[in-house]
Design a protein around this motif. Structure first.
Motif, PDB file in Angstrom:
ATOM      1  N   LEU A 130       0.825  -1.203   0.000  1.00 10.52           N
ATOM      2  CA  LEU A 130       0.000   0.000   0.000  1.00 10.52           C
ATOM      3  C   LEU A 130       0.864   1.260   0.000  1.00 10.52           C
ATOM      4  CD1 LEU A 130      -2.896  -0.910   2.469  1.00 10.52           C
ATOM      5  CD2 LEU A 130      -3.034  -0.619  -0.003  1.00 10.52           C
ATOM      6  N   LEU A 131       1.965   1.223   0.743  1.00 12.91           N
ATOM      7  CA  LEU A 131       2.862   2.372   0.780  1.00 12.91           C
ATOM      8  C   LEU A 131       3.411   2.667  -0.611  1.00 12.91           C
ATOM      9  CD1 LEU A 131       4.469   4.484   2.404  1.00 12.91           C
ATOM     10  CD2 LEU A 131       6.207   2.725   2.784  1.00 12.91           C
ATOM     11  N   LEU A 132       3.861   1.628  -1.310  1.00 17.26           N
ATOM     12  CA  LEU A 132       4.395   1.824  -2.650  1.00 17.26           C
ATOM     13  C   LEU A 132       3.305   2.279  -3.622  1.00 17.26           C
ATOM     14  CD1 LEU A 132       6.717  -1.306  -2.841  1.00 17.26           C
ATOM     15  CD2 LEU A 132       7.415   1.060  -2.531  1.00 17.26           C
ATOM     16  N   VAL A 133       2.099   1.762  -3.451  1.00 14.42           N
ATOM     17  CA  VAL A 133       0.990   2.195  -4.309  1.00 14.42           C
ATOM     18  C   VAL A 133       0.668   3.665  -4.069  1.00 14.42           C
ATOM     19  CG1 VAL A 133      -1.485   1.915  -4.714  1.00 14.42           C
ATOM     20  CG2 VAL A 133      -0.009  -0.100  -4.587  1.00 14.42           C
ATOM     21  N   VAL A 134       0.698   4.089  -2.815  1.00  7.28           N
ATOM     22  CA  VAL A 134       0.455   5.500  -2.515  1.00  7.28           C
ATOM     23  C   VAL A 134       1.519   6.386  -3.166  1.00  7.28           C
ATOM     24  CG1 VAL A 134       0.438   7.216  -0.659  1.00  7.28           C
ATOM     25  CG2 VAL A 134      -0.829   5.097  -0.393  1.00  7.28           C
ATOM     26  N   VAL A 135       2.781   5.949  -3.099  1.00  6.66           N
ATOM     27  CA  VAL A 135       3.853   6.712  -3.751  1.00  6.66           C
ATOM     28  C   VAL A 135       3.587   6.808  -5.253  1.00  6.66           C
ATOM     29  CG1 VAL A 135       6.307   6.698  -4.344  1.00  6.66           C
ATOM     30  CG2 VAL A 135       5.582   6.168  -2.010  1.00  6.66           C
ATOM     31  N   LEU A 136       3.221   5.680  -5.873  1.00  4.25           N
ATOM     32  CA  LEU A 136       2.916   5.700  -7.300  1.00  4.25           C
ATOM     33  C   LEU A 136       1.715   6.597  -7.586  1.00  4.25           C
ATOM     34  CD1 LEU A 136       3.424   4.610 -10.154  1.00  4.25           C
ATOM     35  CD2 LEU A 136       1.917   2.687  -9.595  1.00  4.25           C
ATOM     36  N   ALA A 137       0.708   6.550  -6.715  1.00  2.00           N
ATOM     37  CA  ALA A 137      -0.475   7.393  -6.916  1.00  2.00           C
ATOM     38  C   ALA A 137      -0.110   8.872  -6.831  1.00  2.00           C
ATOM     39  CB  ALA A 137      -1.540   7.044  -5.871  1.00  2.00           C
ATOM     40  N   LEU A 138       0.723   9.240  -5.867  1.00  2.00           N
ATOM     41  CA  LEU A 138       1.169  10.626  -5.773  1.00  2.00           C
ATOM     42  C   LEU A 138       1.913  11.050  -7.036  1.00  2.00           C
ATOM     43  CD1 LEU A 138       2.418  10.813  -2.067  1.00  2.00           C
ATOM     44  CD2 LEU A 138       0.475  12.048  -3.042  1.00  2.00           C
TER      45      LEU A 138
END
Length: 455
Positions: free
Chosen positions: A332-340
């Motif tokens: 989820l952390l990596l997905v949030v970074v990608l989303a940002l």
């Protein structure tokens, strides 16, 4: 031909491509409109305006004269065009009729989503009791109705409508055909990955007016971020509504928990998915001012958190816990970074020179890459020592996919900061990579359960 003329011709090509997609216009009509637009641009250039400024002003003038040009400016993804063209009167009869039709279609689809989640009760299932059924099926109650609204608004061809129905039917089969127990790891994986796979089906409906356009894919990324913001806001408002409902009725001796748990929460949640999509389509100017601010706020905060984690990891002697909850957290952390990264790309002016925020994004992506590598090392070590599980296999695949995406994104960001790579290359990489995420989500949903013996 000079660079300015090249950019101007590119803008004319975009406008011409849009006009030629309109079925109600003949080729001669499109040629006439383009001649009128070119004449206005030439006049403005002769008056002393730069070519790009002349084009924007000319589109604005046509927007006040012709509904087609106004619609082009409304649907085109460049924010500057929208700000310039849509500042005029939009309360004409055509716009008002379309708004009413969109509202009616939204209400129908929202009611359909709300009613869909009550259908399983006809077969003896209950929302509060049968979580093993509702968790993997939740997206199937709402996303088809949101896709229907978007496909109706885009006037999607019938063949594409058939593809959308087939994909949602495939999702229903994946969620219900396999013999999975309540404690099965595959139930959790399906509950996480099926909504992702189905969201890309919604994306197919969103870009149905121009399936091959990278710009429309970026528009869908922007739509996703704005839809999320609206959904969160509606959820917060719903929480306040629930609090007042429970408090006021309890004060007079009536217990509303059954109504709230069995009707208000499930039906309201499903309807909110469709309402949020309609709000993004109808009220974009509001969120367009909020969302870029959110990315500017959270990008430095997440960068600091990731850097602090890397420092703490370097100081401490312990490894990374790769049990299920930790794997989900890091993914989820990596997905949030990608989303940002994706959402900041979608909101960025393509012609703006690289600045401090681009360097900050580079630091964010590099930090995420370092964490991704550390997690991958831990996962591969555990798999080689103890064997694999569905959770570890899914996490391994997702981290590899994110590693490939973020690695090339970091390289392109470095080139952008050094002024050796155009911003369009970064944007094109992300829009081209989107199908990879969709394919992997479908693989986890459809292939993992039988491969791992429905564990």
């Amino acid at each position: 031909m000079t660079e300015g003329q090249d950019e101007l011709e590119a803008q004319f090509a975009q406008w011409r491509h849009y006009v030629q997609r309109r079925r109600e216009l003949r080729q001669t009509d499109a040629d006439e409109l383009e001649d009128h637009l070119r004449g206005s641009v030439d006049e403005l250039v002769s008056a002393g305006l730069h070519a790009d400024e002349a084009f924007l002003v000319a589109v604005k003038r046509m927007g006040s004269l012709d509904d087609l040009s106004r619609e082009f400016a409304r649907e085109h993804s460049e924010r500057l065009w929208k700000q310039l063209v849509l500042t005029g009167d939009t309360d004409g009869p055509v716009a008002d009729t379309r708004s009413r039709r969109d509202l009616f279609a939204m209400v129908v689809c929202a009611l359909g989503a709300a009613a869909s989640i009550k259908v399983p009760e006809l077969f003896g299932l209950e929302f509060e009791r049968d979580g093993a059924f509702y968790a993997p099926n939740a997206a199937l109650f709402a996303f088809p109705w949101l896709a229907a609204f978007l496909a109706w608004r885009r006037k999607a061809p019938r063949a594409l409508m058939g593809v959308l129905l087939a994909l949602f039917a495939l999702g229903a089969v994946a969620a219900n055909a396999y013999p999975l127990g309540e404690e099965s790891m595959s139930v959790v994986l399906t509950s996480i990955h099926l909504p992702i796979a189905l969201w890309f089906v919604v994306g197919l409906a969103y870009v149905s007016d121009d399936l091959r356009s990278p710009r429309r894919r970026m528009d869908f990324i922007r739509f996703t971020g704005e839809w999320f913001v609206y959904t969160v806001l509606i959820g917060l408002g719903g929480g306040v509504l629930i609090g007042f409902t429970v408090g006021t009725f309890s004060a007079i001796g009536i217990s509303p928990e059954t109504f709230v748990g069995q009707w208000l929460v499930p039906c309201g949640g499903m309807a909110a998915v469709v309402v949020s999509g309609w709000l993004v389509e109808a009220k974009q100017s509001v969120v367009e001012n909020i969302a870029p601010v959110l990315t500017r706020l959270f990008t430095p905060l997440f960068t600091l958190v990731l850097l602090a984690f890397l420092v703490a990891f370097g100081i401490s002697s312990g490894g990374i816990d790769v049990e299920r909850e930790a794997l989900i957290l890091f993914d989820l952390l990596l997905v949030v970074v990608l989303a940002l990264l994706l959402y900041s790309i979608s909101a960025r002016d393509p012609l703006a020179p690289p600045g401090l925020f681009d360097k900050l994004q580079l630091a964010l992506v590099v930090s995420a890459l370092a964490i991704d590598v550390l997690v991958l090392l831990e996962i591969t070590g555990r798999i080689s020592e103890f064997g694999t599980t569905p959770n570890k296999a899914a996490a391994l695949g997702e981290n590899i996919i994110l590693l490939a995406n973020l690695t090339w994104a970091a390289w392109l960001l470095l080139g952008l900061v050094r002024r050796s790579t155009p911003f369009a290359a970064l944007e094109r990489w992300q829009t081209t990579y989107l199908p990879v995420f969709a394919v992997w989500a479908w693989i986890v949903v459809l292939v993992f359960p039988p491969v791992f013996g429905y564990l």
